[in-house]
Scaffold this active site. Structure first.
Site, PDB file in Angstrom:
ATOM      1  N   LYS A 126       1.381  -1.166   0.249  1.00  0.00           N
ATOM      2  CA  LYS A 126       0.046  -0.141   0.457  1.00  0.00           C
ATOM      3  C   LYS A 126       1.079   1.051   0.056  1.00  0.00           C
ATOM      4  CE  LYS A 126      -1.868  -1.423   3.834  1.00  0.00           C
ATOM      5  NZ  LYS A 126      -1.675  -2.514   4.235  1.00  0.00           N
ATOM      6  N   ARG A 151      -9.292   1.676   8.890  1.00  0.00           N
ATOM      7  CA  ARG A 151      -9.651   0.343   9.579  1.00  0.00           C
ATOM      8  C   ARG A 151     -10.042  -0.657  10.306  1.00  0.00           C
ATOM      9  NH1 ARG A 151      -3.546  -1.560   9.286  1.00  0.00           N
ATOM     10  NH2 ARG A 151      -2.169   0.673   8.971  1.00  0.00           N
ATOM     11  N   ARG A 175      11.651  -6.694   4.156  1.00  0.00           N
ATOM     12  CA  ARG A 175      11.578  -4.798   4.346  1.00  0.00           C
ATOM     13  C   ARG A 175      12.478  -3.976   5.800  1.00  0.00           C
ATOM     14  NH1 ARG A 175       5.896  -1.980   5.668  1.00  0.00           N
ATOM     15  NH2 ARG A 175       6.116  -3.250   7.726  1.00  0.00           N
TER      16      ARG A 175
HETATM   17  P1  AP5 Z   1       1.159   0.525   9.264  1.00  0.00           P
HETATM   18  O1  AP5 Z   1       1.869   1.545   9.081  1.00  0.00           O
HETATM   19  O2  AP5 Z   1      -0.403   0.928   7.524  1.00  0.00           O
HETATM   20  O3  AP5 Z   1       1.253  -1.274   8.212  1.00  0.00           O
HETATM   21  P2  AP5 Z   1       0.790  -2.334   7.659  1.00  0.00           P
HETATM   22  O4  AP5 Z   1      -1.281  -1.390   7.025  1.00  0.00           O
HETATM   23  O5  AP5 Z   1      -0.037  -2.894   8.042  1.00  0.00           O
HETATM   24  O6  AP5 Z   1       1.169  -1.852   6.538  1.00  0.00           O
HETATM   25  P3  AP5 Z   1       2.857  -1.928   5.934  1.00  0.00           P
HETATM   26  O7  AP5 Z   1       3.078  -0.238   6.140  1.00  0.00           O
HETATM   27  O8  AP5 Z   1       3.158  -3.151   6.661  1.00  0.00           O
HETATM   28  O9  AP5 Z   1       2.619  -1.931   4.561  1.00  0.00           O
HETATM   29  P4  AP5 Z   1       2.084  -1.814   3.012  1.00  0.00           P
HETATM   30  O10 AP5 Z   1       1.348  -2.785   2.423  1.00  0.00           O
HETATM   31  O11 AP5 Z   1       2.605  -0.189   3.487  1.00  0.00           O
HETATM   32  O12 AP5 Z   1       3.329  -2.414   2.199  1.00  0.00           O
HETATM   33  P5  AP5 Z   1       5.362  -2.011   1.602  1.00  0.00           P
HETATM   34  O13 AP5 Z   1       4.743  -0.263   0.964  1.00  0.00           O
HETATM   35  O14 AP5 Z   1       5.383  -1.111   3.375  1.00  0.00           O
HETATM   36  O15 AP5 Z   1       0.408   0.322  10.101  1.00  0.00           O
HETATM   37  C1  AP5 Z   1       2.022  -0.012  11.219  1.00  0.00           C
HETATM   38  C2  AP5 Z   1       0.777  -0.102  12.243  1.00  0.00           C
HETATM   39  O16 AP5 Z   1       0.169   1.513  13.208  1.00  0.00           O
HETATM   40  C3  AP5 Z   1      -0.795  -0.754  12.668  1.00  0.00           C
HETATM   41  O17 AP5 Z   1      -0.533  -2.013  12.986  1.00  0.00           O
HETATM   42  C4  AP5 Z   1      -0.913  -0.002  14.042  1.00  0.00           C
HETATM   43  O18 AP5 Z   1      -1.044  -0.503  15.238  1.00  0.00           O
HETATM   44  C5  AP5 Z   1      -0.941   1.118  13.413  1.00  0.00           C
HETATM   45  N1  AP5 Z   1      -2.048   2.426  12.517  1.00  0.00           N
HETATM   46  C6  AP5 Z   1      -2.092   2.730  12.229  1.00  0.00           C
HETATM   47  N2  AP5 Z   1      -2.821   2.791  11.218  1.00  0.00           N
HETATM   48  C7  AP5 Z   1      -4.006   2.511  11.955  1.00  0.00           C
HETATM   49  C8  AP5 Z   1      -5.121   3.105  11.735  1.00  0.00           C
HETATM   50  N3  AP5 Z   1      -5.856   2.905  11.052  1.00  0.00           N
HETATM   51  N4  AP5 Z   1      -6.212   1.877  12.780  1.00  0.00           N
HETATM   52  C9  AP5 Z   1      -5.281   1.720  13.853  1.00  0.00           C
HETATM   53  N5  AP5 Z   1      -4.346   1.921  13.899  1.00  0.00           N
HETATM   54  C10 AP5 Z   1      -3.640   2.002  13.041  1.00  0.00           C
HETATM   55  O19 AP5 Z   1       5.481  -2.697   1.193  1.00  0.00           O
HETATM   56  C11 AP5 Z   1       6.583  -3.777   1.932  1.00  0.00           C
HETATM   57  C12 AP5 Z   1       7.432  -4.766   1.252  1.00  0.00           C
HETATM   58  O20 AP5 Z   1       6.740  -5.008   0.428  1.00  0.00           O
HETATM   59  C13 AP5 Z   1       8.669  -3.098   1.225  1.00  0.00           C
HETATM   60  O21 AP5 Z   1      10.132  -3.578   1.192  1.00  0.00           O
HETATM   61  C14 AP5 Z   1       8.330  -3.275  -0.063  1.00  0.00           C
HETATM   62  O22 AP5 Z   1       9.766  -2.481  -0.718  1.00  0.00           O
HETATM   63  C15 AP5 Z   1       7.904  -4.810  -0.707  1.00  0.00           C
HETATM   64  N6  AP5 Z   1       7.193  -4.343  -1.662  1.00  0.00           N
HETATM   65  C16 AP5 Z   1       5.988  -3.308  -2.148  1.00  0.00           C
HETATM   66  N7  AP5 Z   1       5.457  -3.716  -3.632  1.00  0.00           N
HETATM   67  C17 AP5 Z   1       5.720  -4.663  -3.861  1.00  0.00           C
HETATM   68  C18 AP5 Z   1       6.120  -6.048  -5.174  1.00  0.00           C
HETATM   69  N8  AP5 Z   1       5.023  -5.475  -5.956  1.00  0.00           N
HETATM   70  N9  AP5 Z   1       6.390  -6.842  -4.925  1.00  0.00           N
HETATM   71  C19 AP5 Z   1       7.476  -7.178  -4.054  1.00  0.00           C
HETATM   72  N10 AP5 Z   1       8.045  -6.052  -2.973  1.00  0.00           N
HETATM   73  C20 AP5 Z   1       7.429  -5.059  -2.900  1.00  0.00           C
END
Ligand code: AP5
Length: 217
Positions: free
Chosen positions: A17, A92, A128
């Site tokens: 995302k 969420r 990551r």
């Molecule tokens: P948040 O930071 O939003 O974490 P998440 O939703 O778990 O998502 P991530 O940031 O871990 O992953 P992403 O989908 O953004 O993937 P990314 O682009 O980094 O939230 C963290 C915490 O905050 C929550 O657990 C909660 O505690 C709190 N929180 C946040 N919002 C909240 C809410 N609304 N309500 C309540 N609590 C909240 O990519 C991941 C990896 O994969 C990277 O290394 C990237 O380089 C790689 N990658 C990306 N795309 C690809 C692809 N197509 N192919 C290969 N690798 C890829």
């Protein structure tokens, strides 16, 4: 008056995302609200919100809805949100969705689901690396040019505290428990756009752009 455009991005942790939203925001010139990123900055700055959120985030749980409302309202009032906003990781929960809808007028709203398997989530979060400046890398799929340093600001990259295997599994569990009513809400309105997230970063982005063009955005 032109309609505002709000794009909401859903998907399991690690689905990409943040990566996709950052690329899209540059193209569409829309600001991003990434609640995860804002909360991490609050933790870093040791604010009252950051102190409350820190142990919750480290355990992979959701920060209480009420703690996020003021923050989201404030950002929506900012001048740069005049044409709309891209949301990463918000809403969420059903309560968050309800709150956000109350802020929309007759605006253009689309929800994207970036879908990836649990196996892919674990592979992605295991590799990551993040930077204080907000940049995100993957040691295999999107490596930094200079060994574990940020391409943009040259700072040392780090592993997020919630990217431990046990915490990843907890985050996945919570995602699955909360997400279906939100997806169904947008699906029933014909506003849910599902994207295969298990493709290269560029291909996922081009699929998103194609879907937006099909809707004249
Ligand atoms: P948040 O930071 O939003 O974490 P998440 O939703 O778990 O998502 P991530 O940031 O871990 O992953 P992403 O989908 O953004 O993937 P990314 O682009 O980094 O939230 C963290 C915490 O905050 C929550 O657990 C909660 O505690 C709190 N929180 C946040 N919002 C909240 C809410 N609304 N309500 C309540 N609590 C909240 O990519 C991941 C990896 O994969 C990277 O290394 C990237 O380089 C790689 N990658 C990306 N795309 C690809 C692809 N197509 N192919 C290969 N690798 C890829």
């Amino acid at each position: 008056m032109l309609e505002k455009t709000y794009l909401l991005f859903f998907g399991p942790p690690g689905s990409g995302k943040g990566t996709q939203v950052d690329m899209l925001a540059k193209k569409l010139k829309l600001p991003v609200i990434s609640t995860g990123e804002i909360l991490r900055q609050e933790v870093e700055r040791n604010t009252e919100l950051g102190r409350k959120a820190k142990p919750i985030m480290a355990a992979g749980d959701l920060v209480p809805d009420k703690l996020l409302e003021a923050m989201v309202s404030q950002i929506l009032k900012n001048k740069d949100a005049a044409k709309g906003v891209i949301f990463d990781g918000y809403p969420r929960t059903w309560k968050q969705l309800d709150f956000l809808i109350s802020k929309f007028n007759n605006d253009n709203v689309y929800a994207f689901l970036i879908d990836v398997s649990d196996k892919e989530v674990i592979a992605r979060l295991g590799g990551r690396r993040a930077c204080d400046c907000g940049a995100v890398y993957h040691m295999k799929y999107n490596p930094p040019k200079n060994d574990e340093r940020c391409d943009l600001c040259n700072k040392k990259l780090f592993i997020r505290s919630d990217d431990r295997k046990d915490v990843i599994l907890e985050r996945l569990k919570i995602y699955k428990k909360e997400i279906n009513p939100l997806l169904n809400y947008w699906r029933e309105k014909g506003k849910l756009i599902e994207i295969n997230g298990e493709q290269s970063i560029d291909k996922v982005q081009s699929d998103i752009i194609a879907k937006l063009k099909g809707r004249s955005i």
